[in-house]
Design a protein around this motif. Structure first.
Motif, PDB file in Angstrom:
ATOM      1  N   ALA A  18       0.834  -1.208   0.000  1.00  0.00           N
ATOM      2  CA  ALA A  18       0.000   0.000   0.000  1.00  0.00           C
ATOM      3  C   ALA A  18       0.867   1.256   0.000  1.00  0.00           C
ATOM      4  O   ALA A  18       0.455   2.300  -0.511  1.00  0.00           O
ATOM      5  CB  ALA A  18      -0.929  -0.007   1.209  1.00  0.00           C
ATOM      6  N   THR A  19       2.060   1.182   0.567  1.00  0.00           N
ATOM      7  CA  THR A  19       2.976   2.333   0.496  1.00  0.00           C
ATOM      8  C   THR A  19       3.292   2.646  -0.962  1.00  0.00           C
ATOM      9  O   THR A  19       3.235   3.812  -1.391  1.00  0.00           O
ATOM     10  CB  THR A  19       4.285   2.029   1.276  1.00  0.00           C
ATOM     11  OG1 THR A  19       3.957   1.805   2.645  1.00  0.00           O
ATOM     12  CG2 THR A  19       5.279   3.164   1.167  1.00  0.00           C
ATOM     13  N   MET A  20       3.615   1.615  -1.729  1.00  0.00           N
ATOM     14  CA  MET A  20       3.911   1.846  -3.147  1.00  0.00           C
ATOM     15  C   MET A  20       2.685   2.422  -3.857  1.00  0.00           C
ATOM     16  O   MET A  20       2.792   3.315  -4.701  1.00  0.00           O
ATOM     17  CB  MET A  20       4.368   0.558  -3.836  1.00  0.00           C
ATOM     18  CG  MET A  20       4.886   0.813  -5.240  1.00  0.00           C
ATOM     19  SD  MET A  20       5.332  -0.679  -6.138  1.00  0.00           S
ATOM     20  CE  MET A  20       6.896  -1.081  -5.409  1.00  0.00           C
TER      21      MET A  20
ATOM     22  N   LEU B 105      -7.459   8.691  -2.188  1.00  0.00           N
ATOM     23  CA  LEU B 105      -7.966   8.007  -0.991  1.00  0.00           C
ATOM     24  C   LEU B 105      -6.979   6.923  -0.584  1.00  0.00           C
ATOM     25  O   LEU B 105      -6.755   5.968  -1.339  1.00  0.00           O
ATOM     26  CB  LEU B 105      -9.331   7.368  -1.283  1.00  0.00           C
ATOM     27  CG  LEU B 105      -9.914   6.483  -0.173  1.00  0.00           C
ATOM     28  CD1 LEU B 105     -10.139   7.261   1.118  1.00  0.00           C
ATOM     29  CD2 LEU B 105     -11.221   5.838  -0.634  1.00  0.00           C
ATOM     30  N   ASP B 106      -6.363   7.077   0.601  1.00  0.00           N
ATOM     31  CA  ASP B 106      -5.597   5.972   1.176  1.00  0.00           C
ATOM     32  C   ASP B 106      -6.613   5.093   1.894  1.00  0.00           C
ATOM     33  O   ASP B 106      -6.924   5.283   3.062  1.00  0.00           O
ATOM     34  CB  ASP B 106      -4.522   6.484   2.140  1.00  0.00           C
ATOM     35  CG  ASP B 106      -3.728   5.329   2.746  1.00  0.00           C
ATOM     36  OD1 ASP B 106      -4.087   4.158   2.487  1.00  0.00           O
ATOM     37  OD2 ASP B 106      -2.759   5.602   3.480  1.00  0.00           O
ATOM     38  N   GLY B 107      -7.117   4.140   1.138  1.00  0.00           N
ATOM     39  CA  GLY B 107      -8.118   3.209   1.686  1.00  0.00           C
ATOM     40  C   GLY B 107      -7.474   1.882   2.032  1.00  0.00           C
ATOM     41  O   GLY B 107      -8.058   0.834   1.764  1.00  0.00           O
ATOM     42  N   ALA B 108      -6.277   1.955   2.635  1.00  0.00           N
ATOM     43  CA  ALA B 108      -5.613   0.707   3.042  1.00  0.00           C
ATOM     44  C   ALA B 108      -6.621  -0.172   3.792  1.00  0.00           C
ATOM     45  O   ALA B 108      -6.722  -1.370   3.547  1.00  0.00           O
ATOM     46  CB  ALA B 108      -4.398   1.015   3.901  1.00  0.00           C
ATOM     47  N   ARG B 109      -7.400   0.455   4.691  1.00  0.00           N
ATOM     48  CA  ARG B 109      -8.418  -0.301   5.444  1.00  0.00           C
ATOM     49  C   ARG B 109      -9.832   0.133   5.021  1.00  0.00           C
ATOM     50  O   ARG B 109     -10.734   0.228   5.852  1.00  0.00           O
ATOM     51  CB  ARG B 109      -8.224  -0.092   6.954  1.00  0.00           C
ATOM     52  CG  ARG B 109      -6.938  -0.691   7.474  1.00  0.00           C
ATOM     53  CD  ARG B 109      -6.804  -0.595   8.986  1.00  0.00           C
ATOM     54  NE  ARG B 109      -5.549  -1.160   9.439  1.00  0.00           N
ATOM     55  CZ  ARG B 109      -4.367  -0.554   9.382  1.00  0.00           C
ATOM     56  NH1 ARG B 109      -4.291   0.683   8.900  1.00  0.00           N
ATOM     57  NH2 ARG B 109      -3.275  -1.168   9.786  1.00  0.00           N
ATOM     58  N   LEU B 110     -10.014   0.360   3.736  1.00  0.00           N
ATOM     59  CA  LEU B 110     -11.328   0.825   3.269  1.00  0.00           C
ATOM     60  C   LEU B 110     -12.425  -0.212   3.542  1.00  0.00           C
ATOM     61  O   LEU B 110     -13.566   0.152   3.807  1.00  0.00           O
ATOM     62  CB  LEU B 110     -11.278   1.138   1.762  1.00  0.00           C
ATOM     63  CG  LEU B 110     -12.542   1.784   1.206  1.00  0.00           C
ATOM     64  CD1 LEU B 110     -12.792   3.151   1.845  1.00  0.00           C
ATOM     65  CD2 LEU B 110     -12.471   1.922  -0.318  1.00  0.00           C
TER      66      LEU B 110
END
Ligand SMILES: Cc1ncc(COP(=O)(O)O)c(C=O)c1O
Length: 361
Positions: free
Chosen positions: A61-63, A171-176
């Motif tokens: 998710a960082t990438m 949107l950083d939806g890592a935990r969307l």
């Protein structure tokens, strides 16, 4: 003392037997040549889920966040995000390193900022002395804020204001999927508001690795090029993409169990006298404000470890974080409700702020 309960992060979730079988059975090909049918199937599935035209499978998710910033900006532009956002706190200055961006933080208690804050932070357009404010990042759920969920209406208001101001929105939806399950809002309702969306597969969804970036066809053509440039283009990646498909089939609805476990943990700790704000607990994070027990985060972590419980540092100084996931059972939670107050000796310590607490990062 043997570690009995590890509540540091949902990234610790292990691939289940069913997931491992799906991986073993995966049909694979050369992903760089677009010949891996399992990767392509996962990308199509994710694009639909996130309300976007296309998606690109990535290792992390960082990438994904960093590629998003790169394709939405030019060097010298400015990106806005909440001060505790992952993209600012934990990505090693990536926006500056990979995309030449200036970073401006919006400060909040819980990760959720307002349209007025965005408006107030944008540099005057055309000002030759200021970097053009180009991107707004929203994180949902917000990790540093304690797993908080952006209400959809509020998010739409903020994004509409950002667009009115000419910003691109990520949107950083890592935990969307946690946000979606907690609020009963389809992930695509959040996702389609944005130019680019990150989804992480290796947290609550239980995959060993993997993330996706989603957006329009044209943007995903650029994202694919950046994936290669950043060294993230893989070969027989279907072996791990199969875990992603399995996770989307099997591990989404069950996030509600993790949320229920977090709530039970929070209530148990609050009943035992620990400083836990029950309103903060919307998903799978429980914050314990150990400063209010007169402890530094380091002291509290050491005491907990001695009782066999692992918690991690939260974004704020001297606040610890307990995170539930599929490998944390209700029995673990009940035991944690006994062990954590014992370790922190909640009842016989004065409740006062620690003066000179070290920053944990
Ligand atoms: C909100 C958020 N975004 C992005 C990431 C980065 O994920 P990864 O470790 O897959 O790079 C994390 C990881 O914890 C996160 O919490």
């Amino acid at each position: 003392m043997e570690v009995m309960i590890d509540l540091r992060s949902d990234t610790l979730s292990q691939p289940s037997a069913g997931m491992r079988k799906a991986m073993a059975d995966a049909v694979v090909g050369d992903e760089q040549k677009r010949e891996d049918p399992t990767v392509i199937a996962l990308e199509e599935r994710a694009a639909e889920l996130l309300g976007q035209e296309e998606a690109v499978y990535l290792p992390t998710a960082t990438m994904s966040n960093q590629i998003a910033l790169r394709i939405l900006s030019e060097p010298g532009d400015e990106v806005l995000a909440e001060a505790m956002a992952h993209v600012f706190l934990y990505e090693l200055g990536g926006p500056a390193v990979h995309s030449g961006l200036a970073m401006k933080a919006l400060h909040t208690e819980n990760g959720i900022f307002t349209a007025e804050q965005v408006r107030g932070a944008v540099n005057p357009p055309g000002d030759l002395h200021a970097s053009p404010t180009r991107i707004l990042c929203v994180e949902n759920t917000h990790n540093g804020g304690g797993g908080r969920v952006w209400p959809l209406d509020h998010l739409r208001t903020v994004v509409a204001e950002a667009r009115r101001l000419g910003l691109n929105v990520h949107l950083d939806g890592a935990r969307l999927m946690n946000a979606s399950v907690a609020g009963g809002v389809p992930a695509g309702d959040y996702g389609r508001e944005f130019d680019t969306v990150t989804l992480c597969l290796s947290k609550g969804l239980g995959c060993p690795l993997g993330a996706l970036i989603a957006g329009s066809h044209d943007r995903m053509v650029k994202a694919r090029r950046m994936k290669h440039l950043f060294g993230g283009a893989m070969r027989q990646a279907g072996i791990v993409a199969a875990a992603g498909i399995y996770a989307l089939d099997n591990n989404v609805e069950r996030l509600a169990e993790d949320h229920a476990n977090a709530r039970r943990l929070a209530e148990g700790l609050a009943e035992a006298g620990l400083p836990v704000d029950l309103e903060q607990v919307e998903t799978n994070f429980v914050l314990v404000d150990v400063a209010r027990l007169g402890l530094t985060a380091d002291e509290a972590v050491a005491r907990l470890r001695a009782e066999g419980v692992l918690l991690s540092y939260a974004a704020r100084t001297d606040v610890l974080r307990a995170v539930t996931h599929m490998d944390v059972s209700t029995e673990h939670v009940e035991l944690a409700i006994e062990l954590i107050p014992r370790a922190l000796a909640a009842t016989d310590r004065p409740v006062e702020l620690a003066g000179d607490a070290p920053t944990p990062y």
